[in-house]
Every structure is written in structure tokens, then in C-alpha cells.
Write a protein that holds these residues in place. Structure first.
Motif, PDB file in Angstrom:
ATOM      1  N   LEU A 103      92.309  62.722  42.228  1.00  0.00           N
ATOM      2  CA  LEU A 103      93.242  62.799  41.218  1.00  0.00           C
ATOM      3  C   LEU A 103      92.911  63.695  40.226  1.00  0.00           C
ATOM      4  CD1 LEU A 103      95.732  61.506  39.830  1.00  0.00           C
ATOM      5  CD2 LEU A 103      94.328  59.590  38.909  1.00  0.00           C
ATOM      6  N   LEU A 104      91.611  63.588  39.630  1.00  0.00           N
ATOM      7  CA  LEU A 104      91.008  64.334  38.484  1.00  0.00           C
ATOM      8  C   LEU A 104      90.425  65.718  38.959  1.00  0.00           C
ATOM      9  CD1 LEU A 104      89.875  61.385  36.373  1.00  0.00           C
ATOM     10  CD2 LEU A 104      91.932  62.559  36.191  1.00  0.00           C
ATOM     11  N   HIS A 105      90.456  66.307  40.147  1.00  0.00           N
ATOM     12  CA  HIS A 105      89.833  67.587  40.523  1.00  0.00           C
ATOM     13  C   HIS A 105      90.461  68.511  40.155  1.00  0.00           C
ATOM     14  CE1 HIS A 105      92.874  68.206  43.825  1.00  0.00           C
ATOM     15  NE2 HIS A 105      92.424  69.396  43.766  1.00  0.00           N
ATOM     16  N   THR A 106      91.872  68.446  39.461  1.00  0.00           N
ATOM     17  CA  THR A 106      92.407  69.627  38.743  1.00  0.00           C
ATOM     18  C   THR A 106      93.320  69.199  37.604  1.00  0.00           C
ATOM     19  OG1 THR A 106      93.979  71.502  39.170  1.00  0.00           O
ATOM     20  CG2 THR A 106      94.427  69.252  40.441  1.00  0.00           C
ATOM     21  N   PRO A 131      99.472  68.035  31.299  1.00  0.00           N
ATOM     22  CA  PRO A 131      99.771  68.677  29.984  1.00  0.00           C
ATOM     23  C   PRO A 131      98.499  69.234  29.352  1.00  0.00           C
ATOM     24  CG  PRO A 131     100.955  66.379  29.592  1.00  0.00           C
ATOM     25  CD  PRO A 131      99.935  66.449  30.961  1.00  0.00           C
ATOM     26  N   ASP A 132      98.753  70.058  28.416  1.00  0.00           N
ATOM     27  CA  ASP A 132      97.331  70.843  27.978  1.00  0.00           C
ATOM     28  C   ASP A 132      96.442  69.671  27.326  1.00  0.00           C
ATOM     29  OD1 ASP A 132      98.117  73.220  28.756  1.00  0.00           O
ATOM     30  OD2 ASP A 132      98.855  73.987  26.849  1.00  0.00           O
ATOM     31  N   GLY A 133      95.222  69.776  27.650  1.00  0.00           N
ATOM     32  CA  GLY A 133      94.142  68.806  27.075  1.00  0.00           C
ATOM     33  C   GLY A 133      93.126  69.004  28.051  1.00  0.00           C
ATOM     34  N   ASN A 134      91.923  68.191  27.527  1.00  0.00           N
ATOM     35  CA  ASN A 134      90.891  68.263  28.261  1.00  0.00           C
ATOM     36  C   ASN A 134      90.584  66.614  28.809  1.00  0.00           C
ATOM     37  OD1 ASN A 134      89.761  70.702  27.488  1.00  0.00           O
ATOM     38  ND2 ASN A 134      89.298  69.938  25.723  1.00  0.00           N
ATOM     39  N   LEU A 135      90.330  66.894  30.214  1.00  0.00           N
ATOM     40  CA  LEU A 135      89.917  65.670  31.069  1.00  0.00           C
ATOM     41  C   LEU A 135      88.462  65.180  30.648  1.00  0.00           C
ATOM     42  CD1 LEU A 135      91.092  66.254  34.554  1.00  0.00           C
ATOM     43  CD2 LEU A 135      92.273  64.943  32.828  1.00  0.00           C
ATOM     44  N   LYS A 136      88.432  63.892  30.529  1.00  0.00           N
ATOM     45  CA  LYS A 136      87.055  63.320  30.417  1.00  0.00           C
ATOM     46  C   LYS A 136      86.856  62.896  31.906  1.00  0.00           C
ATOM     47  CE  LYS A 136      84.371  59.523  28.132  1.00  0.00           C
ATOM     48  NZ  LYS A 136      83.143  60.171  28.274  1.00  0.00           N
ATOM     49  N   GLN A 137      85.726  63.508  32.318  1.00  0.00           N
ATOM     50  CA  GLN A 137      85.456  63.130  33.882  1.00  0.00           C
ATOM     51  C   GLN A 137      84.193  62.631  33.823  1.00  0.00           C
ATOM     52  OE1 GLN A 137      86.151  67.226  35.281  1.00  0.00           O
ATOM     53  NE2 GLN A 137      87.621  66.400  36.492  1.00  0.00           N
ATOM     54  N   ASN A 138      84.011  61.644  35.054  1.00  0.00           N
ATOM     55  CA  ASN A 138      82.425  61.059  35.194  1.00  0.00           C
ATOM     56  C   ASN A 138      81.998  62.357  36.044  1.00  0.00           C
ATOM     57  OD1 ASN A 138      83.032  60.379  37.787  1.00  0.00           O
ATOM     58  ND2 ASN A 138      83.792  58.438  37.426  1.00  0.00           N
ATOM     59  N   PRO A 139      80.522  61.915  36.342  1.00  0.00           N
ATOM     60  CA  PRO A 139      79.987  63.077  37.265  1.00  0.00           C
ATOM     61  C   PRO A 139      80.590  63.180  38.632  1.00  0.00           C
ATOM     62  CG  PRO A 139      78.236  61.536  35.978  1.00  0.00           C
ATOM     63  CD  PRO A 139      79.557  60.826  35.845  1.00  0.00           C
ATOM     64  N   LEU A 140      80.890  62.316  39.403  1.00  0.00           N
ATOM     65  CA  LEU A 140      81.411  62.182  40.703  1.00  0.00           C
ATOM     66  C   LEU A 140      82.925  63.596  40.505  1.00  0.00           C
ATOM     67  CD1 LEU A 140      82.140  61.889  43.742  1.00  0.00           C
ATOM     68  CD2 LEU A 140      83.004  59.686  43.076  1.00  0.00           C
ATOM     69  N   GLN A 141      83.434  63.050  39.609  1.00  0.00           N
ATOM     70  CA  GLN A 141      84.818  63.853  39.386  1.00  0.00           C
ATOM     71  C   GLN A 141      84.515  65.122  38.963  1.00  0.00           C
ATOM     72  OE1 GLN A 141      86.536  61.158  36.552  1.00  0.00           O
ATOM     73  NE2 GLN A 141      86.905  59.478  37.851  1.00  0.00           N
ATOM     74  N   ARG A 142      83.550  65.534  37.987  1.00  0.00           N
ATOM     75  CA  ARG A 142      83.171  66.719  37.888  1.00  0.00           C
ATOM     76  C   ARG A 142      82.504  67.554  38.973  1.00  0.00           C
ATOM     77  NH1 ARG A 142      81.083  64.295  33.004  1.00  0.00           N
ATOM     78  NH2 ARG A 142      79.183  64.234  33.770  1.00  0.00           N
ATOM     79  N   ILE A 143      81.822  66.986  39.947  1.00  0.00           N
ATOM     80  CA  ILE A 143      81.300  67.643  40.958  1.00  0.00           C
ATOM     81  C   ILE A 143      82.439  68.077  42.045  1.00  0.00           C
ATOM     82  CG2 ILE A 143      80.103  66.983  43.320  1.00  0.00           C
ATOM     83  CD1 ILE A 143      77.974  65.857  41.564  1.00  0.00           C
ATOM     84  N   VAL A 144      83.419  67.208  42.249  1.00  0.00           N
ATOM     85  CA  VAL A 144      84.451  67.616  43.180  1.00  0.00           C
ATOM     86  C   VAL A 144      85.168  68.631  42.453  1.00  0.00           C
ATOM     87  CG1 VAL A 144      86.633  66.811  44.143  1.00  0.00           C
ATOM     88  CG2 VAL A 144      84.524  65.395  44.178  1.00  0.00           C
ATOM     89  N   LYS A 196      99.473  62.792  44.512  1.00  0.00           N
ATOM     90  CA  LYS A 196      99.750  62.621  46.077  1.00  0.00           C
ATOM     91  C   LYS A 196      98.499  62.500  46.659  1.00  0.00           C
ATOM     92  CE  LYS A 196     102.760  65.811  46.563  1.00  0.00           C
ATOM     93  NZ  LYS A 196     103.602  66.868  47.447  1.00  0.00           N
ATOM     94  N   GLY A 197      97.707  63.194  46.624  1.00  0.00           N
ATOM     95  CA  GLY A 197      96.443  63.116  47.479  1.00  0.00           C
ATOM     96  C   GLY A 197      95.574  62.010  47.085  1.00  0.00           C
ATOM     97  N   ALA A 198      95.697  61.757  45.821  1.00  0.00           N
ATOM     98  CA  ALA A 198      94.723  60.596  45.585  1.00  0.00           C
ATOM     99  C   ALA A 198      95.265  59.187  46.197  1.00  0.00           C
ATOM    100  CB  ALA A 198      94.784  60.279  43.995  1.00  0.00           C
TER     101      ALA A 198
END
Length: 176
Positions: A109-112, A117-130, A82-84
Motif C-alpha cells: 500500500l505504501l510503496h508509492t 495528495p501531496d505530503g510525506n508518508l511516514k513509513q516503517n523500515p519494511l515499507q521503506r525497503i519495498v 488494489k494491490g494491497a
């Protein structure tokens, strides 16, 4: 095209409505962490501070018998989705460049991964920082959402962050 400032984002009625729900003090502290992390990891601090400020703009209030229900929140919440969407619409309305608005929305969207479902997100540097900036300000049981901040102090902190971002861009222009 002028840069949409953090102050313009922060003072917008939509931002104020939803940040009051999720915690203004937490949003500002997360934006402050994001600025420092962005500088350290060579990520655009303008995008990082905006995404961090707005990262919880999609929160819904989960209450049971008039009391915040953290477990209900953890089980049912989709605030990042919803926030994104809210952030993207707001930023476009304010005149943010569409590419920047999309990057900010995706970072929100990807800050949490609480809604995935269980799994790992592949995040870019901006997404990891947030995500990291948010985690740096978390308190057990979601108590970081209840910290209070004086309105004048909040505005002062936002103004200071805006000046830091502007200084960053001024320094970049002088190098080029």
C-alpha cells in the motif's frame, strides 16, 4: 506453522495473472533488491521479498489507442490500494500468518505515494525497503514494466531467493 515460500506465492495463478500485467522481470528484480536491503537494514527478508514481489499486483493497464499511456497511469492509477488488497487475500489463502499478511499488504500500500495528495508518508523500515527496492529498478516512462524474462530463469531466480531466505532463518536458529 510452515513458512509460505516465495515460490508458492509466485506460481499461484492469481500472482501470475497480475504479474504478467505489471512485469514479472521487474517484480523479481525488486524482490532481489528487497532481500539485500532487508539484510543490510535488519528487516525480515521473508516479508520484504514477498512484499516486493507483489508490490505491483494491483496494476491496471492504462492504454490510449492501443498504446500504454504513462501519463494517464500517473494521473489515475491506484494500483497500490488494489494491490494491497489482492496480496492480502492471496497470502491468507496460501496460509500466511495473518500478522505477516497485513505487514506485507501495508508495505505494498505504501510503496508509492502516486495516489495520495501531496505530503510525506511516514513509513516503517519494511515499507521503506519495498519502496526503495522498487525505485532501484525503475526506468523512465514505466519501461521497467515491459522488460521480459524467460520463464525458466524466473523460476530459478525465485528458487534462489527462497533459498537465501531459508538460509537466513537457519542462521538465526543456530545463533539462538
Amino acid at each position: 506453522m510452515k513458512r509460505v515460500t516465495l515460490m508458492e506465492v509466485f506460481t499461484h495463478p492469481i500472482t501470475q495473472k497480475y504479474l504478467k500485467r505489471s512485469g514479472i522481470a521487474h517484480a523479481i528484480k525488486t524482490a532481489d533488491h528487497a532481500f539485500r536491503l532487508a539484510i543490510a537494514f535488519n528487516v525480515n527478508p521473508d516479508l520484504a521479498t514477498k512484499a516486493a514481489l507483489l508490490h505491483d499486483i494491483g496494476h491496471y493497464e492504462w492504454y490510449t489507442d492501443g498504446k500504454w499511456d504513462y501519463e494517464k497511469y500517473r494521473k489515475n492509477d491506484i494500483h497500490a490500494i488494489k494491490g494491497a488488497n489482492r496480496a492480502h487475500k492471496l497470502l491468507i489463502r496460501l496460509g500466511e500468518k495473518p500478522e505477516a499478511a497485513k505487514q506485507i499488504a501495508l508495505a505494498i500500500l505504501l510503496h508509492t505515494d502516486s495516489y495520495l495528495p501531496d505530503g510525506n508518508l511516514k513509513q516503517n523500515p519494511l515499507q521503506r525497503i519495498v519502496r526503495l527496492a522498487d525505485e532501484l529498478d525503475e526506468e523512465p516512462g514505466g519501461m521497467h514494466h515491459y522488460r521480459q524474462i524467460d520463464e525458466k530463469l524466473a523460476l530459478k531466480k525465485i528458487r534462489t531467493l527462497d533459498k537465501k531466505v531459508e538460509k537466513y532463518y537457519s542462521q538465526l536458529k543456530s545463533i539462538v
